[in-house]
Enzyme design. Sequence first.
Site, PDB file in Angstrom:
ATOM      1  N   GLY A  13      -1.854  13.984  -8.368  1.00 37.03           N
ATOM      2  CA  GLY A  13      -0.600  14.691  -8.123  1.00 37.03           C
ATOM      3  C   GLY A  13      -0.725  16.071  -7.514  1.00 37.03           C
ATOM      4  O   GLY A  13       0.165  16.910  -7.686  1.00 37.03           O
ATOM      5  N   MET A  91       0.104   4.741  -5.084  1.00 39.17           N
ATOM      6  CA  MET A  91      -0.911   3.858  -4.535  1.00 39.17           C
ATOM      7  C   MET A  91      -0.520   2.375  -4.542  1.00 39.17           C
ATOM      8  O   MET A  91      -1.379   1.500  -4.539  1.00 39.17           O
ATOM      9  CB  MET A  91      -2.252   4.081  -5.251  1.00 39.17           C
ATOM     10  CG  MET A  91      -2.773   5.508  -5.092  1.00 39.17           C
ATOM     11  SD  MET A  91      -2.715   6.178  -3.389  1.00 39.17           S
ATOM     12  CE  MET A  91      -4.335   5.677  -2.794  1.00 39.17           C
ATOM     13  N   ARG A  92       0.781   2.093  -4.486  1.00 39.22           N
ATOM     14  CA  ARG A  92       1.229   0.698  -4.331  1.00 39.22           C
ATOM     15  C   ARG A  92       2.090   0.586  -3.091  1.00 39.22           C
ATOM     16  O   ARG A  92       2.737   1.551  -2.691  1.00 39.22           O
ATOM     17  CB  ARG A  92       2.055   0.251  -5.533  1.00 39.22           C
ATOM     18  CG  ARG A  92       1.252   0.233  -6.784  1.00 39.22           C
ATOM     19  CD  ARG A  92       1.977  -0.345  -7.969  1.00 39.22           C
ATOM     20  NE  ARG A  92       1.120  -0.131  -9.100  1.00 39.22           N
ATOM     21  CZ  ARG A  92       0.067  -0.883  -9.392  1.00 39.22           C
ATOM     22  NH1 ARG A  92      -0.194  -1.959  -8.671  1.00 39.22           N
ATOM     23  NH2 ARG A  92      -0.714  -0.603 -10.410  1.00 39.22           N
ATOM     24  N   ILE A  93       2.087  -0.605  -2.552  1.00 40.62           N
ATOM     25  CA  ILE A  93       2.952  -0.851  -1.393  1.00 40.62           C
ATOM     26  C   ILE A  93       4.358  -1.116  -1.915  1.00 40.62           C
ATOM     27  O   ILE A  93       4.545  -1.937  -2.828  1.00 40.62           O
ATOM     28  CB  ILE A  93       2.411  -2.052  -0.588  1.00 40.62           C
ATOM     29  CG1 ILE A  93       1.043  -1.691  -0.002  1.00 40.62           C
ATOM     30  CG2 ILE A  93       3.400  -2.451   0.506  1.00 40.62           C
ATOM     31  CD1 ILE A  93       0.315  -2.841   0.652  1.00 40.62           C
ATOM     32  N   ASN A 108       6.176   9.415   3.108  1.00 43.30           N
ATOM     33  CA  ASN A 108       4.840   9.218   2.563  1.00 43.30           C
ATOM     34  C   ASN A 108       3.894  10.175   3.271  1.00 43.30           C
ATOM     35  O   ASN A 108       4.131  10.561   4.407  1.00 43.30           O
ATOM     36  CB  ASN A 108       4.393   7.773   2.824  1.00 43.30           C
ATOM     37  CG  ASN A 108       3.000   7.489   2.290  1.00 43.30           C
ATOM     38  OD1 ASN A 108       2.660   7.875   1.162  1.00 43.30           O
ATOM     39  ND2 ASN A 108       2.165   6.829   3.085  1.00 43.30           N
ATOM     40  N   HIS A 110      -0.150  10.284   4.365  1.00 53.23           N
ATOM     41  CA  HIS A 110      -1.337   9.438   4.482  1.00 53.23           C
ATOM     42  C   HIS A 110      -2.486  10.304   5.007  1.00 53.23           C
ATOM     43  O   HIS A 110      -2.292  11.064   5.960  1.00 53.23           O
ATOM     44  CB  HIS A 110      -1.052   8.271   5.439  1.00 53.23           C
ATOM     45  CG  HIS A 110      -2.205   7.327   5.533  1.00 53.23           C
ATOM     46  ND1 HIS A 110      -2.552   6.468   4.500  1.00 53.23           N
ATOM     47  CD2 HIS A 110      -3.110   7.119   6.513  1.00 53.23           C
ATOM     48  CE1 HIS A 110      -3.618   5.772   4.858  1.00 53.23           C
ATOM     49  NE2 HIS A 110      -3.972   6.145   6.069  1.00 53.23           N
ATOM     50  N   LEU A 145       2.999  -1.287   6.526  1.00 52.81           N
ATOM     51  CA  LEU A 145       2.131  -0.316   5.855  1.00 52.81           C
ATOM     52  C   LEU A 145       1.780   0.866   6.774  1.00 52.81           C
ATOM     53  O   LEU A 145       1.270   0.661   7.875  1.00 52.81           O
ATOM     54  CB  LEU A 145       0.853  -1.029   5.390  1.00 52.81           C
ATOM     55  CG  LEU A 145      -0.177  -0.152   4.674  1.00 52.81           C
ATOM     56  CD1 LEU A 145       0.379   0.342   3.352  1.00 52.81           C
ATOM     57  CD2 LEU A 145      -1.466  -0.926   4.460  1.00 52.81           C
TER      58      LEU A 145
HETATM   59  C1  GAR Z   1      -3.810  12.168  -0.960  1.00 52.08           C
HETATM   60  O1  GAR Z   1      -4.947  12.430  -0.182  1.00 52.08           O
HETATM   61  C2  GAR Z   1      -2.850  11.275  -0.220  1.00 52.08           C
HETATM   62  O2  GAR Z   1      -2.797  11.529   1.153  1.00 52.08           O
HETATM   63  C3  GAR Z   1      -3.451   9.923  -0.490  1.00 52.08           C
HETATM   64  O3  GAR Z   1      -3.865   9.956  -1.828  1.00 52.08           O
HETATM   65  C4  GAR Z   1      -4.178  11.310  -2.176  1.00 52.08           C
HETATM   66  C5  GAR Z   1      -3.359  11.666  -3.379  1.00 52.08           C
HETATM   67  O4  GAR Z   1      -3.740  12.928  -3.876  1.00 52.08           O
HETATM   68  N1  GAR Z   1      -2.498   8.882  -0.265  1.00 52.08           N
HETATM   69  C6  GAR Z   1      -2.818   7.693   0.209  1.00 52.08           C
HETATM   70  O5  GAR Z   1      -3.957   7.362   0.489  1.00 52.08           O
HETATM   71  C7  GAR Z   1      -1.640   6.752   0.384  1.00 52.08           C
HETATM   72  N2  GAR Z   1      -2.043   5.616   1.135  1.00 52.08           N
HETATM   73  P1  GAR Z   1      -2.832  13.691  -4.910  1.00 52.08           P
HETATM   74  O6  GAR Z   1      -2.505  12.702  -6.027  1.00 52.08           O
HETATM   75  O7  GAR Z   1      -3.693  14.810  -5.409  1.00 52.08           O
HETATM   76  O8  GAR Z   1      -1.610  14.164  -4.200  1.00 52.08           O
END
Ligand code: GAR
Length: 201
Positions: A13, A91-93, A108, A110, A145
């Site tokens: 988060g 982390m889910r679609i 979102n 990425h 996605l």
């Molecule tokens: C972040 O790097 C975000 O871009 C990635 O997960 C991490 C979450 O970090 N998201 C994905 O890969 C989505 N496909 P956080 O929980 O510290 O914000």
Amino acid sequence: MTKRIAVLASGRGSNFQAVIEAIAARRIPATCVALITDNPKAYALERARKADIPVIVLDYASFPSREAYESALLAAMQQQKADLFVLAGYMRILGTAIVQAFPRKIVNIHPALLPSFTGLHAQRQAVAYGVKVAGCTVHFVDENLDCGPIILQKCVPVLRDDDEDSLAGRILTEEHTCYPEAIRLFCEDRLEITGRIVRIH
Ligand code: GAR
């Protein structure tokens, strides 16, 4: 006018925290009305509690099927009456029914320069491919996605000795400014979407 935003997160988060801080500093004209998580162990929950943000935990493992989880999630999202849903390491679609229920109301982040390196482990994919620049992308969510209209991107160099973790850290630093900025633009009604092109006013 102050917007209502709800955040969906599955883990650490840190992007959620960046949004909390940008709201507190009045850089984003919004109220965060809820954190929704699929993971009862997500550290994001701590962050929400510290910021007095209501939490909704839909423990994915406790549902009999993906359909059951998704319908509970849809109901929870509808209850928020949010102007915007922010996926912050969710982390889910999202299923089609949810995406279609909130057209152009879900964003979102990425950790790659889309359309390269979609899906999981984007930073690992970037290192393995040998690209010289990487970065992050904030985009609207559509049925495909990591594919919806792009709002903002920030890039970082990929250095000679980078591994997945060092690159991820460099990208994450950019995420923490890029995401609040994109959310601010949305909340200020400054995004105009035509097809998949987003114009910033
Ligand atoms: C972040 O790097 C975000 O871009 C990635 O997960 C991490 C979450 O970090 N998201 C994905 O890969 C989505 N496909 P956080 O929980 O510290 O914000």
